[in-house]
Design an enzyme around this catalytic site. Structure first.
Site, PDB file in Angstrom:
ATOM      1  N   SER A  59      -2.347  -3.182   5.750  1.00 61.35           N
ATOM      2  CA  SER A  59      -2.078  -2.353   6.918  1.00 61.35           C
ATOM      3  C   SER A  59      -0.896  -2.964   7.651  1.00 61.35           C
ATOM      4  O   SER A  59      -0.712  -4.190   7.639  1.00 61.35           O
ATOM      5  CB  SER A  59      -3.313  -2.358   7.826  1.00 61.35           C
ATOM      6  OG  SER A  59      -2.949  -2.009   9.138  1.00 61.35           O
TER       7      SER A  59
ATOM      8  N   GLY B  60       0.844  -1.208   0.000  1.00 61.61           N
ATOM      9  CA  GLY B  60       0.000   0.000   0.000  1.00 61.61           C
ATOM     10  C   GLY B  60       0.869   1.243   0.000  1.00 61.61           C
ATOM     11  O   GLY B  60       0.667   2.171  -0.798  1.00 61.61           O
ATOM     12  N   HIS B  61       1.889   1.253   0.890  1.00 58.69           N
ATOM     13  CA  HIS B  61       2.815   2.397   0.912  1.00 58.69           C
ATOM     14  C   HIS B  61       3.537   2.519  -0.434  1.00 58.69           C
ATOM     15  O   HIS B  61       3.705   3.619  -0.953  1.00 58.69           O
ATOM     16  CB  HIS B  61       3.899   2.187   1.979  1.00 58.69           C
ATOM     17  CG  HIS B  61       3.405   2.201   3.389  1.00 58.69           C
ATOM     18  ND1 HIS B  61       3.528   1.124   4.226  1.00 58.69           N
ATOM     19  CD2 HIS B  61       2.806   3.180   4.123  1.00 58.69           C
ATOM     20  CE1 HIS B  61       3.042   1.421   5.412  1.00 58.69           C
ATOM     21  NE2 HIS B  61       2.574   2.647   5.389  1.00 58.69           N
TER      22      HIS B  61
ATOM     23  N   GLU C  88      -6.527   6.095   1.342  1.00 60.31           N
ATOM     24  CA  GLU C  88      -7.967   6.160   1.669  1.00 60.31           C
ATOM     25  C   GLU C  88      -8.374   5.159   2.753  1.00 60.31           C
ATOM     26  O   GLU C  88      -9.465   5.242   3.276  1.00 60.31           O
ATOM     27  CB  GLU C  88      -8.809   5.899   0.415  1.00 60.31           C
ATOM     28  CG  GLU C  88      -8.810   7.065  -0.536  1.00 60.31           C
ATOM     29  CD  GLU C  88      -9.751   6.876  -1.713  1.00 60.31           C
ATOM     30  OE1 GLU C  88     -10.278   5.757  -1.900  1.00 60.31           O
ATOM     31  OE2 GLU C  88      -9.940   7.849  -2.455  1.00 60.31           O
TER      32      GLU C  88
ATOM     33  N   GLN D 232       0.022  10.059  18.951  1.00 57.98           N
ATOM     34  CA  GLN D 232      -1.271   9.652  18.385  1.00 57.98           C
ATOM     35  C   GLN D 232      -1.789   8.333  18.963  1.00 57.98           C
ATOM     36  O   GLN D 232      -2.834   7.845  18.543  1.00 57.98           O
ATOM     37  CB  GLN D 232      -1.210   9.593  16.861  1.00 57.98           C
ATOM     38  CG  GLN D 232      -0.372   8.472  16.271  1.00 57.98           C
ATOM     39  CD  GLN D 232      -0.214   8.624  14.773  1.00 57.98           C
ATOM     40  OE1 GLN D 232       0.506   9.482  14.292  1.00 57.98           O
ATOM     41  NE2 GLN D 232      -0.904   7.790  14.008  1.00 57.98           N
TER      42      GLN D 232
HETATM   43  O1  PAF Z   1      -1.267   6.964   8.811  1.00 57.40           O
HETATM   44  C1  PAF Z   1      -0.193   6.907   9.465  1.00 57.40           C
HETATM   45  O2  PAF Z   1       0.650   6.031   9.273  1.00 57.40           O
HETATM   46  C2  PAF Z   1       0.068   7.962  10.522  1.00 57.40           C
HETATM   47  O3  PAF Z   1      -1.110   8.365  11.135  1.00 57.40           O
HETATM   48  C3  PAF Z   1       0.842   9.187   9.976  1.00 57.40           C
HETATM   49  C4  PAF Z   1       0.048   9.918   8.939  1.00 57.40           C
HETATM   50  C5  PAF Z   1       2.168   8.715   9.382  1.00 57.40           C
HETATM   51  C6  PAF Z   1       1.148  10.157  11.103  1.00 57.40           C
HETATM   52  O4  PAF Z   1       1.933   9.589  12.095  1.00 57.40           O
END
Ligand code: PAF
Length: 277
Positions: free
Chosen positions: A184, A33-34, A147, A58
């Site tokens: 993921s 995905g990345h 998305e 986060q």
């Molecule tokens: O989606 C993620 O992997 C994270 O939330 C991000 C955007 C890299 C921020 O740490």
């Protein structure tokens, strides 16, 4: 090329011809995905920065932060094999946060109070804090988001406007494995058996998509909860929302604007997914 701090990365870019910079923020565990997102950035910009940083602010549960999969060496190897010119940024926390590892508080007009926000306190404040820091450091023309984390994307759009950040958000479609499971980093923690069960999530969403044409919301909800009832996929939420405002749908005037969102707990792993209806 590897950079452990923003100073060295910026001075490297500043010594090269000027050109558009694309930023792909990640927390590592680079997967297909990345890679799709990174390739898009490589096509659209002269320079592509991929940040790898597991952002502590986060996570609402320390255990989740500690257990988040990390293998920076393997990530760097993958990125170098895609393209040697990728500018890989692997900062220590101090490079982004100094000695104040705290999230800022933002007003996202309520976009953060539902779904992920209601299950993960201040999660989006943490995401926005680190994304804003990355943007201010590198001033990218384009920033890329998948998305799969749709709510995150909508919130970052809101952040860009509110904070007058001159960066375009480019959204990228979710990449799935053969079974339909959205890719993921967390999937690496699923057992083979759990992966089979996890594939039910997208199958259910696909069925929601076809039922959305003729069933009302109540019936769709019943359908979803029944479908996953006797499995190990425990639904945390299921919503059909307007994809711009994240408000519930009332009277359907334009089907294209709606999306179904789901979060499921499968053993110790939390999985989210969504589909355009
Ligand atoms: O989606 C993620 O992997 C994270 O939330 C991000 C955007 C890299 C921020 O740490």
């Amino acid at each position: 090329m590897l950079f452990k701090n923003s100073l060295s990365l910026n001075s490297y870019i500043n010594n090269l011809p000027r050109g558009p910079v694309g930023l792909v923020p990640t927390m590592g565990s680079i997967h297909k995905g990345h890679i799709k997102i990174i390739r898009k950035s490589l096509n659209e910009n002269l320079y592509t920065i991929v940040s790898i940083f597991v952002n502590p602010t986060q996570f609402d549960e320390f255990e989740d932060y500690i257990n988040y999969p990390r293998d920076t060496k393997a990530d760097i190897k993958i990125l170098n094999s895609i393209n040697k010119n990728i500018l890989i940024y692997t900062p220590k926390s101090s490079d982004l946060y100094g000695d104040n590892v705290q999230h800022d508080l933002f007003n996202f007009d309520g976009l953060d109070l539902i779904m992920e926000g209601s299950f993960r306190k201040n999660h989006f404040d943490g995401v926005a804090t680190v994304v804003k820091k990355l943007i201010l450091k590198f001033n990218p023309l384009n920033i890329y988001f998948g998305e799969k984390d749709f709510q995150q994307m909508v919130i970052i759009k809101n952040l860009l406007v509110k904070e007058n950040l001159n960066t375009n958000l480019i959204s990228c479609e979710t990449v799935r494995d053969k079974s339909g499971l959205a890719l993921s980093s967390r999937n690496s923690r699923l057992s083979e058996r759990e992966k089979i069960e996890a594939s039910l999530i997208y199958k259910t969403l696909e069925e929601v998509k076809s039922k959305f044409k003729y069933l009302n919301e109540k019936k769709i909800n019943e359908y979803v909860y029944n479908k996953l009832k006797n499995t190990n996929c425990k639904i945390e939420y299921f919503f059909i929302l307007n994809e711009e405002t994240l408000k519930p749908y009332k009277k359907i005037t334009n089907h294209n604007k709606y999306r179904a969102f789901i979060a499921v707990r499968l053993g110790k792993i939390r999985l989210i997914d969504n589909i355009k209806l």
